[in-house]
Enzyme design. Structure first.
Site, PDB file in Angstrom:
ATOM      1  CB  CYS A 121      -5.413  -1.160  -1.691  1.00 45.01           C
ATOM      2  SG  CYS A 121      -6.761  -0.291  -0.770  1.00 45.01           S
ATOM      3  CB  CYS A 124     -10.954  -2.220   0.559  1.00 46.85           C
ATOM      4  SG  CYS A 124     -10.347  -1.660  -0.811  1.00 46.85           S
ATOM      5  CD  GLU A 150      -5.443  -5.923  -1.286  1.00 50.16           C
ATOM      6  OE1 GLU A 150      -4.900  -4.615  -1.023  1.00 50.16           O
ATOM      7  OE2 GLU A 150      -6.178  -6.275  -0.382  1.00 50.16           O
ATOM      8  CB  CYS A 160      -9.089  -4.343  -3.205  1.00 47.99           C
ATOM      9  SG  CYS A 160      -7.808  -3.158  -3.074  1.00 47.99           S
ATOM     10  CD  GLU A 180      -1.432   4.627   4.613  1.00 50.61           C
ATOM     11  OE1 GLU A 180      -0.957   5.433   5.381  1.00 50.61           O
ATOM     12  OE2 GLU A 180      -2.106   3.544   4.939  1.00 50.61           O
ATOM     13  CG  ASN A 183      -0.648  -0.301   2.598  1.00 55.07           C
ATOM     14  OD1 ASN A 183       0.583  -0.676   2.653  1.00 55.07           O
ATOM     15  ND2 ASN A 183      -1.240   0.258   3.375  1.00 55.07           N
TER      16      ASN A 183
HETATM   17  N1  THU Z   1      -5.287  -1.777   2.886  1.00 53.90           N
HETATM   18  C1  THU Z   1      -4.644  -2.386   1.872  1.00 53.90           C
HETATM   19  O1  THU Z   1      -3.533  -1.984   1.205  1.00 53.90           O
HETATM   20  N2  THU Z   1      -5.278  -3.605   1.573  1.00 53.90           N
HETATM   21  C2  THU Z   1      -6.181  -4.066   2.253  1.00 53.90           C
HETATM   22  O2  THU Z   1      -6.779  -5.257   1.737  1.00 53.90           O
HETATM   23  C3  THU Z   1      -6.795  -3.232   3.292  1.00 53.90           C
HETATM   24  C4  THU Z   1      -6.440  -2.068   3.447  1.00 53.90           C
HETATM   25  C5  THU Z   1      -4.467  -0.521   3.043  1.00 53.90           C
HETATM   26  C6  THU Z   1      -5.353   1.003   2.671  1.00 53.90           C
HETATM   27  C7  THU Z   1      -4.596   1.947   3.734  1.00 53.90           C
HETATM   28  O3  THU Z   1      -3.233   2.306   3.237  1.00 53.90           O
HETATM   29  C8  THU Z   1      -4.352   1.070   5.005  1.00 53.90           C
HETATM   30  O4  THU Z   1      -4.353  -0.540   4.473  1.00 53.90           O
HETATM   31  C9  THU Z   1      -5.563   1.124   6.132  1.00 53.90           C
HETATM   32  O5  THU Z   1      -6.807   1.393   5.750  1.00 53.90           O
END
Ligand code: THU
Length: 161
Positions: free
Chosen positions: A73, A112, A75, A115, A64, A62
């Protein structure tokens, strides 16, 4: 009116040691790559690793952003990388894990909704189911047999036909 029931089968393992070797190695890659996540806001470091049908390994984490909605994310970072480096090569299996710097990393991660939609698009596009391994850094491991299982009544191109 007919009431319908949706159900799907998945495999639940008590930990990584129960997994077949190739799945265990892929999950280990996902766990290791959580270290490369850029998550200074959530402190929730997600790693994803994909085994393609040609044997190549692709990883994503991920990423941010101070403008929160801009973050991506793990994925979808992975799917973009796979589509860019190996266009037209289906994904056989994706493992996803996370390191929660503020708490435990023992419960299997839950992708999420965006994704799930992206994973469904990828497997529809490649016409091959994507197996999905979900775990934390330790504890139970859940194996889903196709991305479609994670998005009941999901929207795909056929809905626009
Ligand atoms: N996140 C992911 O990268 N994948 C997931 O399956 C769940 C959430 C990330 C998004 C954000 O950067 C952090 O986790 C918190 O939500």
């Amino acid at each position: 009116m007919n009431r319908k029931t949706y159900h799907f089968d998945y495999d639940l393992y008590s930990d990584i040691s129960e997994l077949p070797g190739s799945d265990a190695r892929l999950l280990e890659s996902a766990r290791v790559v959580t270290a490369d996540a850029y998550a200074p806001y959530s402190h929730f470091h997600v790693g994803a690793a994909a085994m393609l049908t040609n044997g190549e390994l692709v990883k994503g984490t991920n990423q941010e952003n101070a403008a929160y909605p801009v973050g991506i994310c793990a994925e979808r970072v992975l799917l973009s990388a796979a589509a860019s480096f190996f266009p037209d090569v289906p994904i056989h299996t994706i493992a996803i894990s996370y390191h929660n710097l503020k708490g435990k990393s023992t419960i299997p991660v839950s992708p999420c909704g965006i994704c799930r939609q992206s994973l469904l698009e990828y497997e529809t596009r490649m016409q091959q189911p994507i197996r999905i391994i979900l775990a934390g850094l330790e504890g139970e491991v859940l194996v889903v047999h196709t991305a479609a299982d994670l998005l009941p009544l999901g929207f795909t191109a056929t809905d626009m036909a």
